[in-house]
Write an enzyme that holds these catalytic residues in place. Structure first.
Site, short mmCIF file in Angstrom:
data_model
loop_
_atom_site.label_atom_id
_atom_site.label_comp_id
_atom_site.label_asym_id
_atom_site.label_seq_id
_atom_site.Cartn_x
_atom_site.Cartn_y
_atom_site.Cartn_z
CE1 TYR A 158 4.81 -6.21 7.89
CE2 TYR A 158 4.67 -3.97 7.06
CZ TYR A 158 4.18 -5.26 7.11
OH TYR A 158 3.07 -5.59 6.39
CG ASP A 252 11.89 -2.84 3.88
OD1 ASP A 252 11.43 -1.90 3.21
OD2 ASP A 252 11.19 -3.74 4.37
CE LYS A 280 4.68 1.64 3.15
NZ LYS A 280 3.47 1.31 3.82
C1 LIG Z 1 9.39 -1.22 5.91
C2 LIG Z 1 8.29 -1.90 5.14
N1 LIG Z 1 8.61 -2.91 4.34
C3 LIG Z 1 7.67 -3.54 3.61
C4 LIG Z 1 6.35 -3.17 3.67
C5 LIG Z 1 5.32 -3.91 2.87
O1 LIG Z 1 4.84 -3.11 1.85
P1 LIG Z 1 3.41 -3.46 1.18
O2 LIG Z 1 2.39 -3.16 2.22
O3 LIG Z 1 3.36 -2.58 -0.02
O4 LIG Z 1 3.48 -4.91 0.83
C6 LIG Z 1 5.98 -2.11 4.49
C7 LIG Z 1 4.57 -1.69 4.57
O5 LIG Z 1 4.20 -0.83 5.33
C8 LIG Z 1 6.97 -1.46 5.25
O6 LIG Z 1 6.66 -0.48 6.10
#
Ligand SMILES: Cc1ncc(COP(=O)(O)O)c(C=O)c1O
Length: 445
Positions: A158, A252, A280
Site C-alpha cells: 500500500y 515506504d 503519520k
Molecule cells: C505504507 C503506507 N503508505 C502510504 C500511506 C498513505 O498515507 P496517507 O493516508 O497519509 O496518504 C499509508 C496510509 O496508511 C500507508 O500505510
C-alpha cells in the site's frame, strides 16, 4: 419572539452553543446526517457506523459517550496517545503565532533537521501533506533521476492513492505476475503498462524481472508489508539487486518511520534505501508527510541545479505546516527518551501474548503476524509471507472476533492493531478480558 435556537446563540459563547447542539445529537443522528452529505456515509477511511467525539490518552469516546481503548490511533500517527500534554503545549505555543504560511518557517526547518539526523537515507527532505503524495513524488523522483519509467511494486503493498499505487493493492482476482491490476476505476491503461508487480518476499521473482526489464526506475516496498514481515535477508537482497541493476530502492516508511525504531525500518533492519517516505508520526496528528533522500537525488527539486528539463516541480498549500511541524517535533523529542521503544515493544508483546494464549487454549488455528509495534491475527494455519498467503481461512472468523472486541470496548481496524505508548496496565487488563470474550465468541461462531 426569538426562536429558542437564536436565544441560545445570544446567551452563550459560540463554542458553547456548538457543544450544546452536539450533545443533543446522538450517534445515530450523526450517522444519518453523514449518509446524506458523504458518499457511502463516510470519509472513505473507517466503518461509518461509529462517530468519534473525542480522544484522550489511550481512550476515545463515540458520540453516544461510549468509551473505547484505542488501538487504531488515527491509523498510526498518535503513537503517544491523544492530546499528549507536551505535544499539546507545542501546538498551543505555535497556534497564536500563525497556523499556515505557504513559506519557510522555523518549525518546518527544525523538523527537517531532526528527520535528517534520525533517518539514515535522508540528507534532505521535501514536505507534502499526505503519505500518498510522498509516495507519488518518490516514484516521480526515481523516474526523474534515472530517466526510466517503470516502477516495480509488490502485490498487496500500500502506497496511498496515486494511480501507480492503486495497482495490485488488493486484487480480487489472481492476475499473472508481473501484470498490474488496477484497484480503482478511472486509471488509464497506460499507468498499468508502466508497473511491474511481484510477490513480496520472493527475491528470485524480482531478479528475473530486473533481468528482463532494463527500464525500471525503482522498486517501492513497505519494509513491513501491511503486517507481513520481510523474511531475513530479503530487504538486503532487494538492496543488492537494486545496486546490481542500477535501480533505486524506495522504502515506504509512512507507517514504519519512527515506529519500528526511531530511525524507522532502516534502523531496525540495517538496510538503507535510496529514497524513503515518512508521514503519520512526523506530523504528530496533523497533516504532514515528507520524502527524503541524498542531496544528489534531491537536487531534482532544485531547478537552479538541474535545469528546467530535469526539474521536479512540487509545491503544496500545507507543505511544512508549522503547527504540524511543532507537533511532530515534540512527538519525536518524547520518542527519543530512554526506554520509549522498549516500552512500546513490551506493550506489543503483552498484547500478542494474551491473544496467542487465549487462541491456543481454545484450539483456534491462527498466526500473529507483524512486528511488536504493529501486528494482527490471521485465522489460518499457513505462514503469511505475501499477499496471497496472508489470508483468513474463514474471513467470518475475523469479522466475529473484531466485532466482539468492539463490543467490549476495543477500537481497532479489522486488519491491524497499533499499540501506543499511552496504553496503561489497566488498559492491558481490560483488553485481556475483551480478548477472552472475543475468543469465546469465536467458539460459538
Ligand atoms: C505504507 C503506507 N503508505 C502510504 C500511506 C498513505 O498515507 P496517507 O493516508 O497519509 O496518504 C499509508 C496510509 O496508511 C500507508 O500505510
Amino acid at each position: 419572539m426569538a426562536s429558542p435556537l437564536i436565544l441560545m446563540c445570544w446567551e452563550h459563547p459560540f463554542s458553547n452553543w456548538i457543544d450544546a447542539m452536539q450533545k443533543l445529537t446522538s450517534q445515530s443522528e450523526w450517522i444519518a446526517r453523514a449518509q446524506t452529505v458523504l458518499p457511502a456515509g463516510g470519509f472513505g477511511n473507517f466503518d461509518p457506523g461509529i462517530v468519534i467525539a473525542r480522544g484522550e490518552g489511550s481512550h476515545i469516546w463515540d458520540e453516544d459517550g461510549r468509551e473505547y481503548i484505542d488501538y487504531l490511533i488515527g491509523s498510526g500517527p498518535m503513537l503517544l496517545g491523544h492530546g499528549h500534554p507536551e505535544v499539546m503545549e507545542a501546538v498551543f505555543e505555535q497556534v497564536p503565532k500563525g497556523t499556515t504560511f505557504f513559506a519557510n518557517n522555523a518549525k518546518g526547518i527544525e523538523l527537517a533537521e531532526a528527520i535528517v539526523e534520525a533517518v539514515p537515507c535522508c540528507e534532505q527532505v521535501r514536505y507534502v501533506a499526505s503519505g500518498g503524495e510522498a509516495d507519488m513524488y518518490a516514484m516521480r523522483l526515481a523516474r526523474a533521476y534515472t530517466g526510466r519509467n517503470k516502477i516495480l511494486k509488490f502485490e498487496g503493498g500500500y502506497h496511498g492513492m496515486s494511480a501507480e499505487a492503486q495497482m495490485s493493492l488488493a486484487p480480487q482476482m489472481r492476475v499473472n505476475f508481473p501484470t498490474a491490476a488496477p484497484d480503482s476505476a478511472g486509471i488509464p491503461q497506460g499507468v498499468a503498462d508502466q508497473m511491474l508487480i511481484a510477490p513480496f518476499n520472493d527475491l528470485a521473482a524480482v531478479e528475473a524481472l530486473l533481468i528482463e526489464h532494463n527500464d525500471v526506475a525503482a522498486i517501492i516496498v513497505e519494509p513491513l508489508q501491511r503486517i507481513i514481515p520481510a523474511m531475513p535477508g530479503y530487504l538486503q537482497g532487494l538492496r543488492d539487486l537494486c545496486d546490481r541493476h542500477d535501480v533505486l530502492l524506495i522504502f515506504d516508511e509512512i507507517v514504519t518511520g519512527f515506529r519500528l525504531a526511531y530511525g524507522g525500518a532502516q534502523e531496525r533492519y540495517g538496510v538503507t534505501p535510496d529514497i524513503c517516505t515518512l508521514g503519520k508520526i512526523i506530523g504528530g496528528g496533523f497533516a504532514l508527510a515528507a520524502l527524503g533522500a541524498s542531496t544528489e537525488l534531491m537536487k531534482h527539486f532544485d531547478k537552479a541545479i538541474v535545469g528546467g528539463d530535469n526539474w521536479l516541480m512540487q509545491l503544496g498549500t500545507l507543505s511544512g505546516n508549522p503547527v504540524a511541524a511543532a507537533a511532530g517535533l515534540r512527538t519525536m523529542e518524547v520518542l527519543r527518551r530512554d526506554g520509549s521503544y522498549d516500552r512500546l515493544r513490551e506493550i506489543g508483546r503483552t498484547l500478542q501474548g494474551m491473544q496467542c494464549r487465549a487462541l491456543v487454549e481454545a484450539g483456534i488455528p491462527h498466526q500473529i503476524c507483524g512486528d511488536e509495534t504493529l501486528f494482527d491475527i490471521y485465522f489460518t494455519r499457513a505462514a503469511c509471507r505475501d499477499y496471497r498467503s496472508a489470508k483468513h481461512d474463514d474471513p467470518a472468523q475475523n469479522i466475529t472476533y473484531n466485532a466482539a472486541l468492539r463490543d467490549r470496548g476495543i477500537f481497532k481496524s479489522p486488519g491491524k492493531l497499533y499499540p501506543s505508548l499511552a496504553i496503561t496496565e489497566a488498559d492491558l487488563a481490560h483488553t485481556q478480558e475483551a480478548v477472552r470474550f472475543a475468543v469465546n465468541a469465536l467458539g460459538e461462531h
